[in-house]
Motif scaffolding. Sequence first.
Motif, PDB file in Angstrom:
ATOM      1  N   PRO A  60       0.800  -1.232   0.000  1.00 15.43           N
ATOM      2  CA  PRO A  60       0.000   0.000   0.000  1.00 15.43           C
ATOM      3  C   PRO A  60       0.835   1.285   0.000  1.00 15.43           C
ATOM      4  O   PRO A  60       0.401   2.294  -0.544  1.00 15.43           O
ATOM      5  CB  PRO A  60      -0.822  -0.096   1.292  1.00 15.43           C
ATOM      6  CG  PRO A  60      -0.802  -1.525   1.665  1.00 15.43           C
ATOM      7  CD  PRO A  60       0.472  -2.109   1.124  1.00 15.43           C
ATOM      8  N   GLU A  61       2.010   1.271   0.599  1.00 15.37           N
ATOM      9  CA  GLU A  61       2.831   2.480   0.665  1.00 15.37           C
ATOM     10  C   GLU A  61       3.633   2.743  -0.612  1.00 15.37           C
ATOM     11  O   GLU A  61       4.237   3.791  -0.752  1.00 15.37           O
ATOM     12  CB  GLU A  61       3.815   2.403   1.853  1.00 15.37           C
ATOM     13  CG  GLU A  61       3.158   2.478   3.208  1.00 15.37           C
ATOM     14  CD  GLU A  61       2.568   1.151   3.669  1.00 15.37           C
ATOM     15  OE1 GLU A  61       1.747   1.166   4.592  1.00 15.37           O
ATOM     16  OE2 GLU A  61       2.908   0.096   3.089  1.00 15.37           O
ATOM     17  N   ARG A  81       5.680   5.962   0.449  1.00 19.03           N
ATOM     18  CA  ARG A  81       5.134   6.783   1.529  1.00 19.03           C
ATOM     19  C   ARG A  81       5.808   6.383   2.840  1.00 19.03           C
ATOM     20  O   ARG A  81       6.174   5.221   3.014  1.00 19.03           O
ATOM     21  CB  ARG A  81       3.631   6.544   1.675  1.00 19.03           C
ATOM     22  CG  ARG A  81       2.813   7.012   0.498  1.00 19.03           C
ATOM     23  CD  ARG A  81       1.360   6.547   0.654  1.00 19.03           C
ATOM     24  NE  ARG A  81       0.553   6.978  -0.445  1.00 19.03           N
ATOM     25  CZ  ARG A  81      -0.307   7.997  -0.389  1.00 19.03           C
ATOM     26  NH1 ARG A  81      -0.465   8.657   0.731  1.00 19.03           N
ATOM     27  NH2 ARG A  81      -1.000   8.341  -1.445  1.00 19.03           N
ATOM     28  N   ALA A  83       6.166   5.150   6.660  1.00 19.20           N
ATOM     29  CA  ALA A  83       5.383   4.194   7.444  1.00 19.20           C
ATOM     30  C   ALA A  83       4.313   4.953   8.220  1.00 19.20           C
ATOM     31  O   ALA A  83       4.501   6.107   8.613  1.00 19.20           O
ATOM     32  CB  ALA A  83       6.291   3.429   8.402  1.00 19.20           C
ATOM     33  N   ARG A  84       3.200   4.329   8.448  1.00 19.42           N
ATOM     34  CA  ARG A  84       2.062   4.994   9.093  1.00 19.42           C
ATOM     35  C   ARG A  84       2.391   5.503  10.495  1.00 19.42           C
ATOM     36  O   ARG A  84       1.803   6.469  10.964  1.00 19.42           O
ATOM     37  CB  ARG A  84       0.871   4.057   9.136  1.00 19.42           C
ATOM     38  CG  ARG A  84       0.349   3.803   7.744  1.00 19.42           C
ATOM     39  CD  ARG A  84      -0.740   2.783   7.704  1.00 19.42           C
ATOM     40  NE  ARG A  84      -0.924   2.399   6.306  1.00 19.42           N
ATOM     41  CZ  ARG A  84      -1.989   1.810   5.855  1.00 19.42           C
ATOM     42  NH1 ARG A  84      -2.968   1.508   6.656  1.00 19.42           N
ATOM     43  NH2 ARG A  84      -2.075   1.501   4.584  1.00 19.42           N
ATOM     44  N   ASN A  85       3.333   4.856  11.161  1.00 16.69           N
ATOM     45  CA  ASN A  85       3.691   5.308  12.506  1.00 16.69           C
ATOM     46  C   ASN A  85       4.699   6.456  12.480  1.00 16.69           C
ATOM     47  O   ASN A  85       5.040   7.005  13.516  1.00 16.69           O
ATOM     48  CB  ASN A  85       4.275   4.154  13.322  1.00 16.69           C
ATOM     49  CG  ASN A  85       5.614   3.700  12.776  1.00 16.69           C
ATOM     50  OD1 ASN A  85       5.761   3.517  11.578  1.00 16.69           O
ATOM     51  ND2 ASN A  85       6.584   3.520  13.644  1.00 16.69           N
ATOM     52  N   ASN A  86       5.156   6.875  11.308  1.00 11.86           N
ATOM     53  CA  ASN A  86       6.146   7.939  11.192  1.00 11.86           C
ATOM     54  C   ASN A  86       5.444   9.275  10.945  1.00 11.86           C
ATOM     55  O   ASN A  86       5.513   9.849   9.868  1.00 11.86           O
ATOM     56  CB  ASN A  86       7.138   7.632  10.073  1.00 11.86           C
ATOM     57  CG  ASN A  86       8.311   8.578  10.069  1.00 11.86           C
ATOM     58  OD1 ASN A  86       8.330   9.577  10.789  1.00 11.86           O
ATOM     59  ND2 ASN A  86       9.293   8.273   9.248  1.00 11.86           N
ATOM     60  N   GLU A  87       4.755   9.766  11.964  1.00  9.47           N
ATOM     61  CA  GLU A  87       4.011  11.013  11.840  1.00  9.47           C
ATOM     62  C   GLU A  87       4.924  12.203  11.570  1.00  9.47           C
ATOM     63  O   GLU A  87       4.549  13.136  10.864  1.00  9.47           O
ATOM     64  CB  GLU A  87       3.194  11.270  13.097  1.00  9.47           C
ATOM     65  CG  GLU A  87       2.057  10.295  13.283  1.00  9.47           C
ATOM     66  CD  GLU A  87       1.304  10.523  14.578  1.00  9.47           C
ATOM     67  OE1 GLU A  87       1.789  11.278  15.456  1.00  9.47           O
ATOM     68  OE2 GLU A  87       0.217   9.943  14.726  1.00  9.47           O
ATOM     69  N   ALA A  90       5.567  12.385   7.816  1.00  9.46           N
ATOM     70  CA  ALA A  90       4.412  12.043   6.993  1.00  9.46           C
ATOM     71  C   ALA A  90       4.217  12.983   5.809  1.00  9.46           C
ATOM     72  O   ALA A  90       3.476  12.664   4.886  1.00  9.46           O
ATOM     73  CB  ALA A  90       3.148  12.030   7.851  1.00  9.46           C
ATOM     74  N   TRP A 124      -1.701  14.130  -3.489  1.00 11.21           N
ATOM     75  CA  TRP A 124      -1.860  13.365  -2.256  1.00 11.21           C
ATOM     76  C   TRP A 124      -1.571  14.206  -1.018  1.00 11.21           C
ATOM     77  O   TRP A 124      -1.698  13.728   0.103  1.00 11.21           O
ATOM     78  CB  TRP A 124      -0.942  12.145  -2.264  1.00 11.21           C
ATOM     79  CG  TRP A 124      -1.274  11.129  -3.311  1.00 11.21           C
ATOM     80  CD1 TRP A 124      -2.496  10.827  -3.839  1.00 11.21           C
ATOM     81  CD2 TRP A 124      -0.338  10.267  -3.970  1.00 11.21           C
ATOM     82  NE1 TRP A 124      -2.380   9.830  -4.788  1.00 11.21           N
ATOM     83  CE2 TRP A 124      -1.065   9.465  -4.891  1.00 11.21           C
ATOM     84  CE3 TRP A 124       1.033  10.084  -3.887  1.00 11.21           C
ATOM     85  CZ2 TRP A 124      -0.466   8.510  -5.701  1.00 11.21           C
ATOM     86  CZ3 TRP A 124       1.640   9.128  -4.697  1.00 11.21           C
ATOM     87  CH2 TRP A 124       0.885   8.354  -5.592  1.00 11.21           C
TER      88      TRP A 124
END
Length: 188
Positions: A60-61, A81, A83-87, A90, A124
């Motif tokens: 997905p990334e 993209r 990782a989702r935990n890398n705010e 982001a 995006w």
Amino acid sequence: MTEIAVRVSAERLEEFSGNDLEDLCDATEGAILDGGGFGWVTPPARHVLEAYWRGVLLVPERHLFVGRLDGTIAAAAQTLRPARNNEAQAFALQLTGHFVAPWARGHGLARAIVVAAEQAARAWGFRSINLDVRDSQSAAIKLYESLGYVRWGTHPYYARVEGDIVAGHFYYKNLSETEAPKQEIPLS
């Protein structure tokens, strides 16, 4: 002498159809053999390449952008993209795996793919693109710099190619401070 016009396009590829996978693997092998294999130094077995590209479409990334010359995939790049935990990061997208098959160079495919990736990144909501490149890839360096990418650092021990240690450079482009380049080719 008569010039023959070729059709050049760049697009985000979300699924393979027709000969896409075979064309992409052929282009990848050619780029690797010519020294621009985005990490590969020797081409892997065809089934490994096919599994790699199928896997890219599943993550997905990752987003796959391809360049076509007269409808045949001849170039590619990926965006990655955070990782989702890398705010904290982001806002930044990574451009990676950018190559053009040797037989398709000189038609603007490399530029078209980068511009397509930038357009998608802006859509995006990303504000920055990061990338890295081997020192020996002077055509890629010239392209990135002509598109406004800024070199912020050099790693003297970036990669090992055929037993030699080579340097690499790191670039960024702030998308919120730069205008989108004019794209003169159709984007799908």
